[in-house]
Design an enzyme around this catalytic site. Sequence first.
Site, PDB file in Angstrom:
ATOM      1  CG  ASN A  12     -60.320 -91.049   5.509  1.00  0.00           C
ATOM      2  OD1 ASN A  12     -61.067 -90.083   5.627  1.00  0.00           O
ATOM      3  ND2 ASN A  12     -60.261 -92.028   6.397  1.00  0.00           N
ATOM      4  CE  LYS A  14     -57.786 -91.624   9.016  1.00  0.00           C
ATOM      5  NZ  LYS A  14     -57.096 -92.486   9.999  1.00  0.00           N
ATOM      6  CG  HIS A  97     -62.249 -95.558   8.511  1.00  0.00           C
ATOM      7  ND1 HIS A  97     -61.648 -95.438   9.745  1.00  0.00           N
ATOM      8  CD2 HIS A  97     -61.271 -95.341   7.593  1.00  0.00           C
ATOM      9  CE1 HIS A  97     -60.366 -95.160   9.575  1.00  0.00           C
ATOM     10  NE2 HIS A  97     -60.115 -95.089   8.281  1.00  0.00           N
ATOM     11  CD  GLU A  99     -60.155 -93.072  12.128  1.00  0.00           C
ATOM     12  OE1 GLU A  99     -58.915 -93.106  12.084  1.00  0.00           O
ATOM     13  OE2 GLU A  99     -60.841 -92.278  11.446  1.00  0.00           O
ATOM     14  CD  GLU A 168     -60.003 -99.267   7.911  1.00  0.00           C
ATOM     15  OE1 GLU A 168     -59.530 -98.146   7.733  1.00  0.00           O
ATOM     16  OE2 GLU A 168     -60.979 -99.481   8.642  1.00  0.00           O
ATOM     17  N   GLY A 174     -52.591 -94.787  11.499  1.00  0.00           N
ATOM     18  CA  GLY A 174     -52.170 -93.624  12.261  1.00  0.00           C
ATOM     19  C   GLY A 174     -51.127 -93.936  13.325  1.00  0.00           C
ATOM     20  CB  SER A 213     -49.400 -96.427   8.292  1.00  0.00           C
ATOM     21  OG  SER A 213     -50.053 -96.018   9.474  1.00  0.00           O
TER      22      SER A 213
END
Length: 251
Positions: A12, A14, A97, A99, A168, A174, A213
């Site tokens: 990904n 991003k 996701h 985010e 996740e 991150g 991660s």
Amino acid sequence: MTIHKNKLIAGNWKMNGSLAANAALVEALKQGVGEPACDVALCVPAPYLAQVQSLVAGSPLALGAQDVSAQAQGAYTGEQSSAMLKDFGVRYAIVGHSERRQYHGETDATVSAKTAAALSNGITPIVCVGETLAEREAGQTEEVVKRQLAAVIHVNGHCISEIVVAYEPVWAIGTGKTATPAQAQSVHALLRAQLHHAASEHAAGIRILYGGSMNAANAAELLAQPDINGGLIGGASLKAPDFLQIIAAAR
């Protein structure tokens, strides 16, 4: 229904990349990937789908998108439909996701509708579920991930065997923090049991990726867990040596 025996490593990117950087990264991946024992996908920003489609042609690298509209077409400025993604050879689309949930207010209902939209054009949705640090510390991990997956199963139950799930833990994205292999495996086993309840004969073939991660140093230990069938890789997917090492660990 095909039983997916191969693990899946999905990068990904991003909101990262440029024409020059993408070309260099994909070239390095093509040079180093050989004949991988797993499936590999690159989920790239929408403006670069055409470029990366061309770059990965004829290689073992599949193209993925980072989002998909729940709508088929129409007055939805800024959205990309699953039919449009299909036009560019997209095989996978990340859906829900953390985010997107956090910054764009995506709800379980939105994620379920986007999953259906991807499936309608033969694109494999990578459906993301996971808890925040506050939810984990409150002992709500099981409740949160089961609720998120249940919504998707409710809307897409008839073809739930065609999805990929990505766990996740939001607290490990991150941040450099990673769930221990045992922590990750326990949630993956929980999700597998939930899938078994929804699609008993196919649950073993539904791939559940770990997406918090995962990196070159911890990938082998995570991927050795019985219910971890691959990884959704963020930062490490932008560094060819690291991403190649993770791919090599997915056997």
